[in-house]
Motif scaffolding. Structure first.
Motif, short mmCIF file in Angstrom:
data_model
loop_
_atom_site.label_atom_id
_atom_site.label_comp_id
_atom_site.label_asym_id
_atom_site.label_seq_id
_atom_site.Cartn_x
_atom_site.Cartn_y
_atom_site.Cartn_z
N PHE A 178 0.80 -1.21 0.00
CA PHE A 178 0.00 0.00 0.00
C PHE A 178 0.84 1.27 0.00
O PHE A 178 0.35 2.35 -0.29
N ASN A 179 2.12 1.14 0.34
CA ASN A 179 3.02 2.29 0.36
C ASN A 179 4.31 1.93 -0.37
O ASN A 179 5.36 1.72 0.25
N PRO A 180 4.25 1.85 -1.72
CA PRO A 180 5.48 1.53 -2.45
C PRO A 180 6.52 2.63 -2.27
O PRO A 180 6.18 3.80 -2.06
N LYS A 181 7.77 2.23 -2.34
CA LYS A 181 8.87 3.17 -2.10
C LYS A 181 9.81 3.14 -3.29
O LYS A 181 10.00 2.10 -3.91
N GLU A 182 10.40 4.27 -3.59
CA GLU A 182 11.34 4.36 -4.70
C GLU A 182 12.76 4.06 -4.22
O GLU A 182 13.20 4.58 -3.20
N TYR A 183 13.43 3.19 -4.96
CA TYR A 183 14.80 2.80 -4.65
C TYR A 183 15.69 3.05 -5.86
O TYR A 183 15.21 3.20 -6.97
N ILE A 184 16.99 3.03 -5.63
CA ILE A 184 17.98 3.10 -6.71
C ILE A 184 18.61 1.72 -6.82
O ILE A 184 18.97 1.11 -5.82
N ILE A 185 18.72 1.22 -8.05
CA ILE A 185 19.30 -0.10 -8.26
C ILE A 185 20.81 -0.02 -8.05
O ILE A 185 21.51 0.70 -8.75
N GLY A 186 21.30 -0.76 -7.06
CA GLY A 186 22.72 -0.74 -6.73
C GLY A 186 23.52 -1.76 -7.50
O GLY A 186 24.73 -1.63 -7.65
N GLY A 187 22.86 -2.78 -7.99
CA GLY A 187 23.55 -3.82 -8.74
C GLY A 187 22.64 -5.02 -8.97
O GLY A 187 21.68 -5.23 -8.24
N VAL A 188 22.98 -5.79 -9.99
CA VAL A 188 22.22 -6.99 -10.33
C VAL A 188 23.23 -8.12 -10.56
O VAL A 188 24.20 -7.94 -11.31
N THR A 189 23.02 -9.24 -9.90
CA THR A 189 23.85 -10.42 -10.13
C THR A 189 22.99 -11.50 -10.77
O THR A 189 21.77 -11.50 -10.61
N LEU A 190 23.64 -12.41 -11.48
CA LEU A 190 22.94 -13.48 -12.18
C LEU A 190 23.58 -14.81 -11.81
O LEU A 190 24.80 -14.95 -11.86
#
Length: 143
Positions: free
Chosen positions: A42-54
Motif C-alpha cells: 500500500f506504500n510503495p517506495k522508490e529505490y535506486i538499483i545498486g547492482g544486479v547479479t545473475l
C-alpha cells in the motif's frame, strides 16, 4: 399472501450479502517479506538499483541477460512495482530458461540489490543419423 412470499424471497436473496467478510481496520496491510525485509504494497517506495547479479547460467553471457532484464544499475525503481514483473516476463519471453526468479539480495538505505536466478534449458549438442532413418541418436547436455 403473494406479497408476503415476495418479501420473504427478497429477504432470503439479500441475506448472503450481509454475510460478507470485511477486513478489520486494525489489521496490518499486506507486505512482501524478502529475506527479512518488509515491502508494503500500500506504500510503495522508490529505490535506486545498486547492482544486479545473475546465477545459474552456463552458456549464455551474464551481462546480456542482465541487460535484457532492464534492471540497470543507477536507475530508480519502485518496489513493489511493475518493473520487477516486467523483468521476469522479458526473460521468460526469450525462451531460453526453464525457471526465472528475481530476488532482492539486500536493501541498504535507498539502494536495492537484485539477484536473478535462472535455470537454462538443455541444449542439443549433436544429432547423428546412422544408416537408414530407423536409427536416431540424440545427445543432450545436462546443466
Amino acid at each position: 399472501m403473494k406479497r408476503i412470499y415476495q418479501l420473504i424471497l427478497l429477504l432470503l436473496i439479500g441475506l448472503p450479502t450481509m454475510a460478507q467478510i470485511t477486513r478489520p481496520s486494525n489489521t496490518a496491510p499486506p507486505t512482501l517479506k524478502v529475506k527479512g525485509l518488509d515491502l508494503d504494497y500500500f506504500n510503495p517506495k522508490e529505490y535506486i538499483i545498486g547492482g544486479v547479479t545473475l546465477t545459474g547460467t552456463h552458456f549464455i553471457d551474464k551481462e546480456v541477460i542482465i541487460t535484457l532484464s532492464k534492471l540497470i544499475k543507477g536507475e530508480s525503481i519502485v518496489l513493489p512495482g511493475e518493473a520487477t514483473a516486467n523483468a521476469i516476463k522479458t526473460l521468460w519471453a526469450q525462451g531460453l530458461f526453464d525457471d526465472v526468479q528475481l530476488d532482492i539480495a539486500k536493501i541498504v538505505e535507498d539502494t536495492v540489490y537484485f539477484d536473478i536466478e535462472v535455470v537454462e534449458r538443455p541444449r542439443l549438442s549433436s544429432f547423428e543419423i546412422n544408416g537408414k532413418v530407423s536409427r536416431k541418436k540424440l545427445i543432450f547436455l545436462k546443466n
